[in-house]
Design a protein around this motif. Structure first.
Motif, short mmCIF file in Angstrom:
data_model
loop_
_atom_site.label_atom_id
_atom_site.label_comp_id
_atom_site.label_asym_id
_atom_site.label_seq_id
_atom_site.Cartn_x
_atom_site.Cartn_y
_atom_site.Cartn_z
N PRO A 173 0.82 -1.21 0.00
CA PRO A 173 0.00 0.00 0.00
C PRO A 173 0.85 1.26 0.00
N PRO A 174 0.47 2.28 -0.82
CA PRO A 174 1.26 3.51 -0.90
C PRO A 174 1.27 4.27 0.43
N VAL A 175 0.25 3.99 1.26
CA VAL A 175 0.17 4.63 2.59
C VAL A 175 0.31 3.54 3.64
N SER A 176 1.28 3.67 4.52
CA SER A 176 1.52 2.63 5.53
C SER A 176 0.66 2.85 6.77
N GLY A 177 0.57 1.82 7.59
CA GLY A 177 -0.17 1.93 8.85
C GLY A 177 0.43 3.00 9.75
N GLU A 178 1.77 3.13 9.74
CA GLU A 178 2.45 4.13 10.57
C GLU A 178 2.04 5.54 10.14
N GLU A 179 1.94 5.75 8.81
CA GLU A 179 1.56 7.07 8.29
C GLU A 179 0.13 7.43 8.70
N ALA A 192 -0.92 10.52 11.00
CA ALA A 192 -1.83 11.54 10.43
C ALA A 192 -2.99 11.85 11.36
N PHE A 193 -3.46 10.83 12.08
CA PHE A 193 -4.65 11.03 12.93
C PHE A 193 -4.34 10.88 14.43
N ASP A 194 -3.04 10.83 14.74
CA ASP A 194 -2.61 10.65 16.13
C ASP A 194 -3.33 9.45 16.77
N LEU A 195 -3.21 8.29 16.09
CA LEU A 195 -3.90 7.07 16.53
C LEU A 195 -2.92 6.06 17.12
N LYS A 196 -3.45 5.24 18.01
CA LYS A 196 -2.71 4.05 18.44
C LYS A 196 -3.23 2.90 17.57
N PRO A 197 -2.58 1.73 17.58
CA PRO A 197 -3.08 0.61 16.76
C PRO A 197 -4.58 0.39 17.02
N SER A 198 -5.35 0.38 15.93
CA SER A 198 -6.81 0.27 16.09
C SER A 198 -7.44 -0.27 14.81
N ILE A 203 -7.39 1.80 11.37
CA ILE A 203 -6.20 1.77 10.49
C ILE A 203 -6.39 0.70 9.41
N GLY A 204 -6.84 -0.48 9.83
CA GLY A 204 -7.10 -1.57 8.88
C GLY A 204 -8.18 -1.21 7.89
#
Length: 472
Positions: free
Chosen positions: A413-419, A423-429, A432-433
């Motif tokens: 994917p051109p946009v990674s989970g980290e990005e 971008a939204f100041d998120l923790k794993p959730s 993201i998926g």
């Protein structure tokens, strides 16, 4: 024929001298002699029989060779091996063998050359060339192996019931040699394999698979599988294949015999690939059809989800045969699971999004999948055959075009989970998926190009819809 020509490599004179040094007679026997007579090219596995200790002879040969190569000794079997240049040379003392009912491992006693030739599997593998100085290059052929080579016959030196019952793996070897060499198994020998077929149960799965792979890698694998089926061995080894045999008829409607169709597919694919695992995929591509076969008055015979069911069966089959449960097995599963996808594309108008999904799902194996699907064209109608192949050319062209433009193979994917997290100041959730999946779908559908900027903009819109606040 000048058999001395077979012994022109200096190693044979070195073995002859070493045998003289320790006072034994020695012979080269088996496949090396057979392949020389058949002019099959140089045989790199050389079997030497000593009338005495094979281990002692191997050690003397190593001593006489420059750099004294290491000798591997297998005391249990009374054999030794060394590597000279690019040849594997195995030494064994001449022996006679007797067997018990529940094992193919023989009770071994010292014997004469004749005893050793008697214990060989086939006449064409029992020929020996003398390495003794006074008879160097003389052929010893007590069972007329040369004649059997001329007539292209597989025959056992002794009563086939004894040969096959003693070591049932020889039944597989007979079929493998018939397939590889395009020979015929003598009628009495073939009947004996049928009589002794249940003896195959005492052979380890690993040894059976070695022979299956050699049959699969031959020029026309169907020869071997038809013989395995005819002799009843296939039922014990690959019942998933014999379950495909036969044609059912209900209310005048029939389906093709999927067993014979499968063998045609395997022969077709053998013309285009040496990859044994892709050939396994061809062999197993329809195994899900037996358990999914149904008849309804509306549509006739159906095999719904046979690819999915077949891919699940691959795991059980590999496990039962003690085959590798690694990436090789997963590759075969994937090919079986996807085996109808390009066929569907070839019949319909090919859309970019359908091709993108095919490339995405097949990944690095898209070319293997196309080879499998083209092999699956077994129609005898020349017009249809030409049309189907032409359709596949269109699909191939489309794959090249779409991949060159959209780079979907081995998609990242051109946009990674980290990005997304940043971008939204998120923790794993879960969000993201969801965003990653939506971006992937948009690319595959052609809604956005497979580029970072377009994917980033879509990410922001998707985040907004999910009630997320961008920090950038």
């Amino acid at each position: 024929m000048n058999y001395k020509e077979a012994l022109k490599n200096p190693i044979f004179k070195i073995i002859s001298q070493a045998a003289k040094d320790i006072g034994v007679d020695s012979y080269v026997i088996g496949g090396f002699v057979r392949d020389h007579i058949l002019e099959r090219g140089e045989h790199k596995d050389i079997d030497i029989v000593a009338i005495g200790s094979g281990i002692k002879l191997a050690k003397q040969v190593a001593k006489n060779l420059p750099n004294s190569p290491k000798v591997q000794v297998f005391k249990t079997y009374g054999t030794a091996m060394l590597v000279y240049e690019d040849m594997d040379i195995e030494f064994v003392g001449a022996r006679k063998e007797s067997y018990t009912q529940d094992s193919r491992n023989p009770i071994v006693e010292n014997g004469s050359l004749q005893d050793d030739q008697n214990r060989r599997d086939f006449t064409i593998n029992a020929m020996a060339l003398s390495l003794s100085a006074d008879s160097f290059g003389n052929l010893l052929d007590p069972f007329n192996g040369v004649e059997d080579l001329e007539h292209k016959i597989i025959r056992t030196p002794l009563d086939p019931d004894i040969t096959y019952s003693d070591d049932p793996l020889r039944m597989m070897r007979a079929i493998r040699f018939a397939t590889q060499l395009n020979f015929t198994i003598e009628a009495a020998s073939l009947e004996s394999i049928f009589r002794n077929k249940e003896r195959i149960k005492i052979i380890t799965k690993e040894r059976i698979v070695v022979e299956l792979n050699k049959i699969l890698l031959s020029e026309t694998p169907s020869v071997g599988f038809l013989l395995l089926e005819k002799t009843g061995l296939l039922e014990f080894i690959l019942p998933e294949l014999t379950a495909l045999k036969g044609i059912d008829e209900v209310e005048g409607q029939t389906h093709k015999d999927n067993f014979y169709h499968t063998l045609e597919v395997v022969d077709n694919i053998a013309k285009n690939t040496e990859d044994v695992w892709l050939r396994w995929a061809a062999l197993l591509h329809d195994i899900g059809k037996a358990p999914t076969k149904k008849f309804s008055k509306k549509v006739g015979w159906t095999f719904h989800a046979h690819e999915f069911v077949g891919s699940k069966m691959v795991y059980k089959l590999f496990k039962r045969l003690k085959m590798p449960l690694n990436e090789k097995m997963k590759f075969v599963q994937k090919m079986v699971f996807m085996s109808s996808r390009p066929i569907v594309l070839a019949q319909d108008m090919v859309t970019d999004s359908a091709v993108r999904r095919l490339i995405f799902d097949a990944g690095e194996y898209v070319e293997d999948l196309m080879i499998l699907c083209e092999a699956d064209i077994t129609t005898k109608n020349p017009k249809r055959f030409k049309k189907y192949h032409k359709n596949f050319q269109v699909v191939r062209q489309k794959i090249d075009e779409v991949e060159a433009r959209d780079h979907v193979r081995n998609f990242q994917p051109p946009v990674s989970g980290e990005e997304i997290m940043e971008a939204f100041d998120l923790k794993p959730s879960r969000e993201i998926g969801q965003i990653k999946e939506a971006i992937k779908e948009a690319i595959l559908e052609g809604d956005i190009p497979n580029e970072h900027e377009a994917a980033h903009q879509l990410m922001l819109k998707l985040g907004e819809k999910l009630g997320l606040k961008a920090t950038l």
